[in-house]
Design a protein around this motif. Structure first.
Motif, PDB file in Angstrom:
ATOM      1  N   MET A 104       0.813  -1.206   0.000  1.00  0.00           N
ATOM      2  CA  MET A 104       0.000   0.000   0.000  1.00  0.00           C
ATOM      3  C   MET A 104       0.850   1.261   0.000  1.00  0.00           C
ATOM      4  N   VAL A 105       2.039   1.194   0.589  1.00  0.00           N
ATOM      5  CA  VAL A 105       2.904   2.362   0.735  1.00  0.00           C
ATOM      6  C   VAL A 105       4.005   2.359  -0.318  1.00  0.00           C
ATOM      7  N   GLN A 106       4.223   3.534  -0.916  1.00  0.00           N
ATOM      8  CA  GLN A 106       5.358   3.766  -1.799  1.00  0.00           C
ATOM      9  C   GLN A 106       5.965   5.096  -1.360  1.00  0.00           C
ATOM     10  N   LEU A 107       7.061   5.037  -0.611  1.00  0.00           N
ATOM     11  CA  LEU A 107       7.665   6.234  -0.034  1.00  0.00           C
ATOM     12  C   LEU A 107       8.707   6.752  -1.016  1.00  0.00           C
ATOM     13  N   SER A 108       8.376   7.856  -1.700  1.00  0.00           N
ATOM     14  CA  SER A 108       9.187   8.240  -2.848  1.00  0.00           C
ATOM     15  C   SER A 108       9.322   9.753  -2.941  1.00  0.00           C
ATOM     16  N   PRO A 109      10.440  10.220  -3.509  1.00  0.00           N
ATOM     17  CA  PRO A 109      10.598  11.659  -3.725  1.00  0.00           C
ATOM     18  C   PRO A 109       9.615  12.167  -4.765  1.00  0.00           C
ATOM     19  N   ASN A 110       9.157  13.384  -4.554  1.00  0.00           N
ATOM     20  CA  ASN A 110       8.297  14.063  -5.521  1.00  0.00           C
ATOM     21  C   ASN A 110       8.983  15.349  -5.950  1.00  0.00           C
ATOM     22  N   THR A 111       9.119  15.507  -7.262  1.00  0.00           N
ATOM     23  CA  THR A 111       9.868  16.648  -7.777  1.00  0.00           C
ATOM     24  C   THR A 111       8.992  17.775  -8.287  1.00  0.00           C
ATOM     25  N   ILE A 112       7.740  17.472  -8.581  1.00  0.00           N
ATOM     26  CA  ILE A 112       6.866  18.515  -9.106  1.00  0.00           C
ATOM     27  C   ILE A 112       5.408  18.106  -8.935  1.00  0.00           C
ATOM     28  N   GLY A 116       4.929  11.562  -9.984  1.00  0.00           N
ATOM     29  CA  GLY A 116       5.364  12.577  -9.028  1.00  0.00           C
ATOM     30  C   GLY A 116       6.838  12.887  -9.112  1.00  0.00           C
ATOM     31  N   TYR A 117       7.579  12.169  -9.956  1.00  0.00           N
ATOM     32  CA  TYR A 117       9.040  12.310 -10.000  1.00  0.00           C
ATOM     33  C   TYR A 117       9.516  12.214 -11.435  1.00  0.00           C
ATOM     34  N   SER A 118      10.516  13.041 -11.774  1.00  0.00           N
ATOM     35  CA  SER A 118      11.203  12.874 -13.041  1.00  0.00           C
ATOM     36  C   SER A 118      12.681  13.167 -12.826  1.00  0.00           C
TER      37      SER A 118
END
Length: 770
Positions: free
Chosen positions: A60-68, A76-78
């Motif tokens: 259920m969880v995906q802990l990830s950086p978001n850039t924009i 959420g990331y590129s």
């Protein structure tokens, strides 16, 4: 019921550190495909659109950086972005249409509090930060990066329903962890609540509705609530909230929250120190503290789509203490177990990295969204409890029926069974009584075309995956093809006439197959016959498929002819879509003028593809409509061409690089194609139990079988003399006996055994043509 949390806990604190460098999970590179760049892709669809953050198999969880926030940036990331907004607990993988999730955005900082993320070009305006690309690391179940603006190291790892973050701060009197509760990919949550439970704990929720954009910028009908229960390793002695005054008349979709007006309103949000409970339209929470040089401060949180109590139970079941490294080892162990279902030998190190990362990407979705106690929110908005299956979500049907779901029928049949149960119970709970084609957290988004769930059900049933209400599934499948189909005319009209007609014909055929298996002879006859409706949009004068108008007339033939993108088609041309008649390849060949003419046409279809296999007008591997086409050569008596082209695609369209996927990952589909093709097996027509045999990338592929669904223990594809040059099958043996067919039935795989292939540098034009 034995949940994934139970399995996770069983491994607690038992995985030695040395194992972090061992096993198939060590090959995973989460940066493969982690770009949305339109420029690099040469098309607005962008590249892989995967995320690099920490997750567990189907978690259920995906802990990830978001850039924009905003734009068509669904993950959420590129990778090419130079700043990070924060780290969110939920993400989608490989999708366009503006995306969704990206909830519970956490960011460490120092200095004065800033309540807006600020613009990408001016990170100093807000809480976003530049970061060191050299110090950005991602492995299976872990992500870490150095935020350069405040000199803070951020690390994160995940459990199935929860995650933990470790921040290493510089010496500072005003260090902080802040959480943007309004944040959402492609929009904003429209209502939030947060409250301080005790001196280490907060809880609350974020309500996400279509009014706040998100999936399809609201058109995808994403409507869900994320509950959280979060704890901090440092006491909440100086904490508070911020609240932006969003006027009632303001709209809040993607283009609105991207505007300067909205950003400025958030930047001047009211800061409320010491407030312990708050509800509002655009909230954030912060806790401040002094730190010494290299001091670590941690935060952990459980999430739930059901309740705050559910989020608390999820966290307490999975992450009891503050041992970050132990949780990381647990996540890695889960990935080793999941990826270990397929073991490959031979090939290069790069090919193993591509293979296991692809397999990893096929195990992000469909994710389990039921809590550790089995509760989930149903399509009626009520709390339900699962008994015999896990509630799953994010069914990218139009994409995944082709390779992703067929792959899972072999390695994770219980996941397929769960997904079918989830779709059928959703149809029940909503009262819709038909199956959604692109389901997202109970939303009937209507994204893309066709009735892909019918294919998945027919394929599963044919392969012995039947632990669902079969009669109800059949009834809802029938309702689906009657609601969305070619109707009384026997063809669809309008701007998508060709794509709709061909795909609806295939799904009708699938229902006919299911009807036959269930002894429903009348339905079998009706829907099998409808499987031939693809012929109704074939123009004999033009020699190809052509869109029709409501009165039956043909739409004007364009100057580009069948090559014109969007001419009666979706995300393709008639040339690309026209090969999609998997249920009746002999009929298609006859319609197109015979085998030799078709072979010549297919030869050009592949030979004119650019070397890098990026988006193009011929075999366009970057998108799904053509994914079965390389395997048609097996059906046309030229299996060596299937062997040639699948090896070419594996080598040219998949690389160990950020730009290593030529198109959107599409929730596992792009990667599943590689996993199957590189293993030497891939279907042309899900709903049939036939897999086409092709040239494996690896010397040996061993597949562990699920004893609940298969009689055998494992199935192995083994090669002799396999090299990049020796890509052609010379001879084959199945369980030691000569095997002359270029296909294999699912029952033979499920029985266990070994398919052995002798490889050579030149085609054996006598093998596999029976």
């Amino acid at each position: 019921m034995k949940t994934i949390a139970t399995i996770f806990l069983a491994a607690a604190f038992s995985v030695p550190a040395a194992s972090m460098a061992q096993g198939p999970a060590a090959y995973v590179n989460p940066f493969i495909g982690a770009s949305t760049s339109e420029g690099a892709a040469g098309i607005y669809h962008g590249l892989g659109k995967t995320f690099p953050g920490a997750a567990t198999p189907f978690g259920m969880v995906q802990l990830s950086p978001n850039t924009i926030t905003g734009g068509d940036n669904g993950s959420g990331y590129s990778y090419e972005h130079t700043t990070i907004e924060g780290f969110a607990f939920t993400q989608m993988s490989g999708i366009g249409w503006y995306g969704d999730l990206g909830n519970f955005l956490v960011m460490p900082a120092t200095g004065p509090l800033q309540t807006s993320a600020g613009r990408q070009q001016q990170p100093e305006e807000g809480y976003r930060s530049s970061y060191s690309k050299q110090e950005e690391k991602a492995t299976a179940g872990y992500y870490g990066v150095q935020l350069t603006e405040h000199n803070i190291k951020a690390e994160m790892t995940a459990a199935p329903h929860s995650g933990i973050m470790r921040f290493t701060f510089p010496a500072h009197q005003q260090s902080r962890i802040q959480i943007d509760l309004a944040r959402r990919v492609g929009g904003t949550s429209t209502w939030q609540e947060v409250k301080v439970i005790d001196d280490h704990t907060i809880a609350g929720y974020m309500r996400c509705t279509p009014d706040g954009g998100g999936w399809g910028n609201g058109d995808g009908k994403g409507n869900y609530t994320v509950y959280f229960y979060a704890q901090f390793s440092k006491p909440l002695t100086k904490c508070g909230v911020w609240s932006a005054d969003i006027p009632d008349g303001w709209t809040r979709k993607r283009e609105d929250i991207e505007s300067d007006r909205y950003r400025q309103q958030v930047a001047k949000a009211t800061v409320l120190p010491g407030v312990k409970e708050k509800a509002g339209k655009h909230l954030g929470f912060y806790t401040e503290f002094a730190t010494t040089e290299q001091e670590t401060v941690m935060m952990k949180a459980g999430i739930s789509f059901v309740s705050m109590d559910g989020a608390k139970a999820n966290l307490e079941a999975e992450i009891k203490g503050w041992n970050f490294d132990a949780v990381r080892r647990q996540a890695f162990a889960l990935w080793n177990a999941a990826l270990g279902k397929m073991k490959v030998d031979g090939g290069t190190e790069e090919e193993k990295t591509v293979f296991y990362t692809a397999l990893y990407h096929t195990m992000i979705d469909p994710r389990n969204i039921s809590d550790v106690d089995g509760k989930y929110i149903g399509g009626d908005g009520k709390v339900h409890v699962v008994n015999s299956f896990s509630k799953r979500s994010i069914f990218s049907g139009w994409d995944v029926f082709r390779s992703q779901m067929p792959l899972q029928t072999i390695i994770n049949p219980a996941v397929v069974n769960d997904m079918i149960n989830s779709l059928v119970t959703l149809a029940d709970e909503t009262g819709n009584h038909y199956l959604e084609r692109w389901e997202f957290l109970n939303a009937y988004s209507g994204c893309m075309i066709g009735n892909p769930a019918v294919s998945v059900i027919a394929d599963a049933y044919a392969k012995g995956i039947r632990r669902f209400d079969v009669e109800k599934a059949y009834a809802y499948a029938k309702n689906s093809v009657e609601k969305f189909g070619n109707g009384g005319k026997g063809y669809s009209t309008g701007g998508l006439s060709v794509s709709l007609t061909l795909e609806y014909a295939y799904f009708d055929w699938c229902l006919g197959r299911l009807a036959a298996a269930l002894g429903k002879r009348k339905d079998e006859k009706v829907y099998t016959a409808r499987g031939g409706n693809y012929k109704n949009v074939f123009d004999k004068d033009k020699g190809w498929f052509r869109p029709r108008n409501d009165d039956g007339s043909w739409q004007p033939w364009p100057e580009e002819g069948r090559m014109k993108q969007g001419y009666g088609t979706i995300e393709s041309s008639p040339y690309q879509q026209g090969w999609f008649v998997p249920q009746d390849v002999p009929g298609l060949v006859k319609l197109l003028g015979g085998k030799e003419k078709v072979l010549a046409d297919l030869a050009a279809f592949f030979e004119k593809v650019p070397e890098d296999m990026m988006w193009n007008d011929y075999y366009n591997h970057a998108n799904e409509p053509v994914h079965h086409v390389p395997f048609l050569f097996n059906r046309l008596g030229r299996p060596w061409l299937t062997q040639q082209w699948t090896r070419e695609i594996c080598a040219r369209a998949y690389r160990n690089a950020v730009e290593g996927l030529v198109g959107n990952e599409d929730v596992g589909q792009m990667s599943a194609w590689y996993v199957l093709a590189a293993s030497g097996l891939h279907p042309v027509c899900p709903g049939s139990t036939r897999y086409e045999i092709t040239s494996p990338v690896f010397n040996t592929i061993t597949i562990a079988l699920d004893p609940a669904y298969a009689k055998g223990r494992q199935f192995t594809v083994r090669t002799r003399n396999n090299t990049p040059a020796n890509r052609y099958i010379q001879r084959a043996w199945l369980n030691g006996k000569p095997y002359a067919r270029c296909y294999l039935d699912h029952a033979l795989i499920a029985a266990g055994g070994t398919l052995e292939l002798e490889m050579g540098s030149k085609p054996n034009k006598n093998w596999g043509i029976q």
